[in-house]
Write a protein that holds these residues in place. Structure first.
Motif, mmCIF file in Angstrom:
data_model
loop_
_atom_site.group_PDB
_atom_site.id
_atom_site.type_symbol
_atom_site.label_atom_id
_atom_site.label_comp_id
_atom_site.label_asym_id
_atom_site.label_seq_id
_atom_site.Cartn_x
_atom_site.Cartn_y
_atom_site.Cartn_z
ATOM 1 N N TYR A 4 0.804 -1.219 0.000
ATOM 2 C CA TYR A 4 0.000 0.000 0.000
ATOM 3 C C TYR A 4 0.840 1.274 0.000
ATOM 4 C CZ TYR A 4 -3.907 -3.114 0.811
ATOM 5 O OH TYR A 4 -4.843 -4.112 0.686
ATOM 6 N N GLY A 5 1.987 1.248 0.646
ATOM 7 C CA GLY A 5 2.857 2.422 0.627
ATOM 8 C C GLY A 5 3.315 2.741 -0.784
ATOM 9 N N GLU A 6 3.723 1.713 -1.494
ATOM 10 C CA GLU A 6 4.127 1.871 -2.899
ATOM 11 C C GLU A 6 2.958 2.342 -3.746
ATOM 12 O OE1 GLU A 6 6.139 -1.256 -5.323
ATOM 13 O OE2 GLU A 6 6.876 -1.860 -3.329
ATOM 14 N N ALA A 7 1.811 1.749 -3.510
ATOM 15 C CA ALA A 7 0.623 2.116 -4.273
ATOM 16 C C ALA A 7 0.267 3.583 -4.049
ATOM 17 C CB ALA A 7 -0.554 1.228 -3.885
ATOM 18 N N ALA A 8 0.349 4.037 -2.801
ATOM 19 C CA ALA A 8 0.032 5.440 -2.500
ATOM 20 C C ALA A 8 0.963 6.373 -3.260
ATOM 21 C CB ALA A 8 0.120 5.691 -0.991
ATOM 22 N N ARG A 9 2.245 6.050 -3.274
ATOM 23 C CA ARG A 9 3.215 6.886 -3.998
ATOM 24 C C ARG A 9 2.926 6.911 -5.495
ATOM 25 N NH1 ARG A 9 6.468 4.509 -0.311
ATOM 26 N NH2 ARG A 9 7.169 2.890 -1.744
ATOM 27 N N LEU A 33 -3.095 5.072 1.578
ATOM 28 C CA LEU A 33 -2.467 5.589 2.812
ATOM 29 C C LEU A 33 -3.144 4.998 4.038
ATOM 30 C CD1 LEU A 33 -2.028 9.356 1.894
ATOM 31 C CD2 LEU A 33 -0.196 7.680 2.220
ATOM 32 N N ALA A 34 -4.463 4.978 4.036
ATOM 33 C CA ALA A 34 -5.197 4.405 5.174
ATOM 34 C C ALA A 34 -4.878 2.923 5.330
ATOM 35 C CB ALA A 34 -6.694 4.617 4.988
ATOM 36 N N ARG A 35 -4.816 2.218 4.243
ATOM 37 C CA ARG A 35 -4.519 0.785 4.304
ATOM 38 C C ARG A 35 -3.089 0.522 4.748
ATOM 39 N NH1 ARG A 35 -7.857 -0.275 -1.100
ATOM 40 N NH2 ARG A 35 -9.849 -0.731 -0.115
ATOM 41 N N ASN A 36 -2.254 1.536 4.622
ATOM 42 C CA ASN A 36 -0.860 1.419 5.053
ATOM 43 C C ASN A 36 -0.668 1.999 6.462
ATOM 44 O OD1 ASN A 36 1.782 0.548 4.327
ATOM 45 N ND2 ASN A 36 2.399 2.691 4.092
ATOM 46 N N ALA A 62 -15.094 9.602 0.187
ATOM 47 C CA ALA A 62 -13.909 10.229 0.779
ATOM 48 C C ALA A 62 -14.265 10.944 2.078
ATOM 49 C CB ALA A 62 -13.285 11.209 -0.215
ATOM 50 N N MET A 63 -15.369 11.691 2.082
ATOM 51 C CA MET A 63 -15.778 12.407 3.290
ATOM 52 C C MET A 63 -16.185 11.439 4.394
ATOM 53 S SD MET A 63 -15.119 15.483 2.737
ATOM 54 C CE MET A 63 -15.864 16.193 4.181
ATOM 55 N N TYR A 64 -16.907 10.395 4.026
ATOM 56 C CA TYR A 64 -17.291 9.384 5.013
ATOM 57 C C TYR A 64 -16.054 8.716 5.612
ATOM 58 C CZ TYR A 64 -18.619 4.952 6.967
ATOM 59 O OH TYR A 64 -18.727 3.880 7.813
ATOM 60 N N LEU A 65 -15.136 8.288 4.762
ATOM 61 C CA LEU A 65 -13.937 7.600 5.247
ATOM 62 C C LEU A 65 -13.087 8.493 6.142
ATOM 63 C CD1 LEU A 65 -12.867 5.629 2.064
ATOM 64 C CD2 LEU A 65 -13.742 4.688 4.211
ATOM 65 N N ALA A 66 -12.991 9.770 5.810
ATOM 66 C CA ALA A 66 -12.214 10.693 6.641
ATOM 67 C C ALA A 66 -12.813 10.760 8.049
ATOM 68 C CB ALA A 66 -12.165 12.076 6.005
ATOM 69 N N GLY A 67 -14.130 10.909 8.134
ATOM 70 C CA GLY A 67 -14.784 10.941 9.448
ATOM 71 C C GLY A 67 -14.650 9.626 10.191
ATOM 72 N N TRP A 68 -14.808 8.536 9.476
ATOM 73 C CA TRP A 68 -14.690 7.208 10.080
ATOM 74 C C TRP A 68 -13.283 6.987 10.638
ATOM 75 C CZ3 TRP A 68 -11.932 2.728 8.748
ATOM 76 C CH2 TRP A 68 -12.357 1.555 9.372
ATOM 77 N N LEU A 69 -12.274 7.397 9.875
ATOM 78 C CA LEU A 69 -10.894 7.259 10.366
ATOM 79 C C LEU A 69 -10.658 8.126 11.592
ATOM 80 C CD1 LEU A 69 -8.917 7.184 7.000
ATOM 81 C CD2 LEU A 69 -9.081 5.329 8.678
#
Length: 92
Positions: A4-9, A33-36, A62-69
């Motif tokens: 996931y780090g590589e994927a994010a980059r 990034l979240a998965r990493n 995206a907004m839902y995931l940000a709040g959930w995180l």
């Protein structure tokens, strides 16, 4: 699947290059990034994504995931942000 780090980059680079997959690439870069376990950075990128691409099919997620995180990180602001999302045009 486990890089996931590589994927994010790579997805961030692809999004920066523009093109018709820019929104897709930017959203999935933030998800990677979240998965990493880079949740704080993922929250910033998810919110940035929603501001930059408000008409994207991924903006609500995206907004839902940000709040959930934020809730998962124990941030008090997470509940307020999820409520604001639910009350917004994206949340309905």
């Amino acid at each position: 699947r486990n890089h996931y780090g590589e994927a994010a980059r790579e997805l961030s680079l692809a999004a920066a290059a523009g093109g018709e997959t820019q929104a897709f690439d930017a959203f999935h870069a933030a998800r990677a990034l979240a998965r990493n376990d880079q949740n704080s950075r993922a929250i910033v990128e998810l919110r940035k994504f929603a501001r930059r691409f408000p008409s994207s099919t991924y903006a609500a997620e995206a907004m839902y995931l940000a709040g959930w995180l934020e809730l998962r990180l124990g941030r008090d602001v997470g509940l307020a942000n999820l409520r604001r999302f639910i009350d917004s045009p994206l949340g309905s």
